[in-house]
Scaffold this motif. Sequence first.
Motif, PDB file in Angstrom:
ATOM      1  N   ASP A  47     -10.553  -3.687   4.531  1.00 53.05           N
ATOM      2  CA  ASP A  47     -11.514  -3.111   5.476  1.00 53.05           C
ATOM      3  C   ASP A  47     -12.298  -1.945   4.887  1.00 53.05           C
ATOM      4  N   GLY A  48     -12.055  -1.650   3.595  1.00 52.41           N
ATOM      5  CA  GLY A  48     -12.786  -0.580   2.935  1.00 52.41           C
ATOM      6  C   GLY A  48     -12.141   0.782   3.047  1.00 52.41           C
ATOM      7  N   TYR A  49     -11.017   0.890   3.743  1.00 56.71           N
ATOM      8  CA  TYR A  49     -10.323   2.153   3.900  1.00 56.71           C
ATOM      9  C   TYR A  49      -9.093   2.210   2.988  1.00 56.71           C
ATOM     10  N   HIS A  50      -8.516   3.401   2.902  1.00 52.65           N
ATOM     11  CA  HIS A  50      -7.256   3.616   2.197  1.00 52.65           C
ATOM     12  C   HIS A  50      -6.241   4.180   3.189  1.00 52.65           C
ATOM     13  N   ALA A  51      -5.030   3.670   3.168  1.00 52.49           N
ATOM     14  CA  ALA A  51      -3.960   4.302   3.936  1.00 52.49           C
ATOM     15  C   ALA A  51      -3.544   5.575   3.223  1.00 52.49           C
ATOM     16  N   VAL A  52      -3.161   6.592   3.997  1.00 54.06           N
ATOM     17  CA  VAL A  52      -2.758   7.861   3.409  1.00 54.06           C
ATOM     18  C   VAL A  52      -1.465   8.347   4.053  1.00 54.06           C
ATOM     19  N   ALA A  53      -0.807   9.240   3.346  1.00 58.00           N
ATOM     20  CA  ALA A  53       0.287  10.031   3.915  1.00 58.00           C
ATOM     21  C   ALA A  53      -0.032  11.471   3.559  1.00 58.00           C
ATOM     22  N   SER A  54      -0.348  12.267   4.566  1.00 61.10           N
ATOM     23  CA  SER A  54      -0.876  13.599   4.312  1.00 61.10           C
ATOM     24  C   SER A  54      -0.181  14.639   5.181  1.00 61.10           C
ATOM     25  N   THR A  55      -0.132  15.855   4.652  1.00 59.53           N
ATOM     26  CA  THR A  55       0.278  17.000   5.453  1.00 59.53           C
ATOM     27  C   THR A  55      -0.917  17.930   5.576  1.00 59.53           C
ATOM     28  N   TYR A  56      -1.405  18.093   6.809  1.00 63.91           N
ATOM     29  CA  TYR A  56      -2.554  18.944   7.084  1.00 63.91           C
ATOM     30  C   TYR A  56      -2.085  20.331   7.526  1.00 63.91           C
ATOM     31  N   LEU A  57      -2.771  21.354   7.037  1.00 60.11           N
ATOM     32  CA  LEU A  57      -2.550  22.717   7.500  1.00 60.11           C
ATOM     33  C   LEU A  57      -3.886  23.306   7.934  1.00 60.11           C
ATOM     34  N   ALA A  58      -3.973  23.754   9.184  1.00 65.36           N
ATOM     35  CA  ALA A  58      -5.149  24.488   9.632  1.00 65.36           C
ATOM     36  C   ALA A  58      -5.043  25.907   9.108  1.00 65.36           C
ATOM     37  N   VAL A  59      -6.110  26.404   8.481  1.00 63.51           N
ATOM     38  CA  VAL A  59      -6.063  27.724   7.859  1.00 63.51           C
ATOM     39  C   VAL A  59      -7.136  28.639   8.451  1.00 63.51           C
ATOM     40  N   SER A  60      -6.977  29.923   8.180  1.00 63.80           N
ATOM     41  CA  SER A  60      -7.799  30.942   8.830  1.00 63.80           C
ATOM     42  C   SER A  60      -9.162  31.120   8.158  1.00 63.80           C
ATOM     43  N   ARG A  61      -9.822  30.024   7.928  1.00 56.76           N
ATOM     44  CA  ARG A  61     -11.225  30.008   7.510  1.00 56.76           C
ATOM     45  C   ARG A  61     -11.927  29.174   8.567  1.00 56.76           C
ATOM     46  N   TYR A  62     -12.749  29.815   9.400  1.00 57.53           N
ATOM     47  CA  TYR A  62     -13.186  29.183  10.644  1.00 57.53           C
ATOM     48  C   TYR A  62     -14.672  28.849  10.656  1.00 57.53           C
ATOM     49  N   GLU A  63     -14.987  27.808  11.396  1.00 60.61           N
ATOM     50  CA  GLU A  63     -16.338  27.501  11.819  1.00 60.61           C
ATOM     51  C   GLU A  63     -16.500  27.983  13.264  1.00 60.61           C
TER      52      GLU A  63
END
Length: 334
Positions: A47-63
């Motif tokens: 389907d053109g995608y890649h499966a991932v296994a990720s750990t996301y961290l929200a950090v104190s650089r904001y929009e």
Amino acid sequence: MESAGTARNGSFEALSEPLWQPEPRRVKVRAPGKINAFFQVGPLRSDGYHAVASTYLAVSRYEEVAATARSGTLPTDITVSVSSASSLTPEQLASIPLDGSNLVVKAALLVADIAEKPCGLHLEITKHVPIAGGMGGGSADAAATLVACDALWHTGLSREELAQLGSELGADVPFALMGGAAVGLGIGDELTAALAPTPLHWVLVPAEFGLSTPVVYGTLDTLREAGGIQADEPVQVEAGVLAALRAGDAQALAPWLHNDLQTAAENLAPSLTAVLAQGTALGALAAIVSGSGPTLAFLAADTAHAQDLAAALGDRGHRAWPVEGPVHGAHIIL
């Protein structure tokens, strides 16, 4: 895996805090950028995608996105501007589209489809997260817009409902709404909140250029094919990553930092390799390319270490931002 709330396919447990205020005519929302402490990428799928296994961290650089009601109706009466308070370079800011291709417009229109009386709208974006930098800045803008428009038009959507809308715009949008720390599976859209009660400290070094996420993934595929590498389909994040986050232990996390996309990013931008080595030589516990890059993330032991490391990198001519994470997701500040 220990978790505090589970999400699948962009759906989250609703949070308790209110998402709207009485009769607002202008709403400003802040949303965090993210880094990936762990990022494993599977082979290219049909389907053109890649499966991932990720750990996301929200950090104190904001929009930040400020939504102001104006006369008129949607979808025609909507305008976008970039605030002069943004901290990116004028050249970077000039590359931001101010038309319907911007994710903030798409996010506003998703909420407008649900709102009973959506009015004309002006959206002002204050940019502090690098553009095409592997930190999800555009997704943070979209998440902030969803929260702002929900408040402005009194739609009363829950976080779960906003996350479902956000998933239509990209896998990183629901995480920018959620914030904190999370494991992402599937194409990154199957999110499970991870326990990370103690913030960790990082130094971010942005580049003067961006990298296209599809190009970075394509380069990874090409490098794997050239090297005869058969990637496995990722099914989980390494337990050591989650244990270190749960303990708030930077020393324990350092050896687990990993990003399959890093080789591709360095192949496309060889200058990153020297900066990564420089940061490590200056005392970073570990260094990694964030997401598809080219933003670099250096792990520090504590606040003082992060400030010292940022100063040392600054002395060598690099922009360097001390940050901490995890932090909260998109939230109203005005």
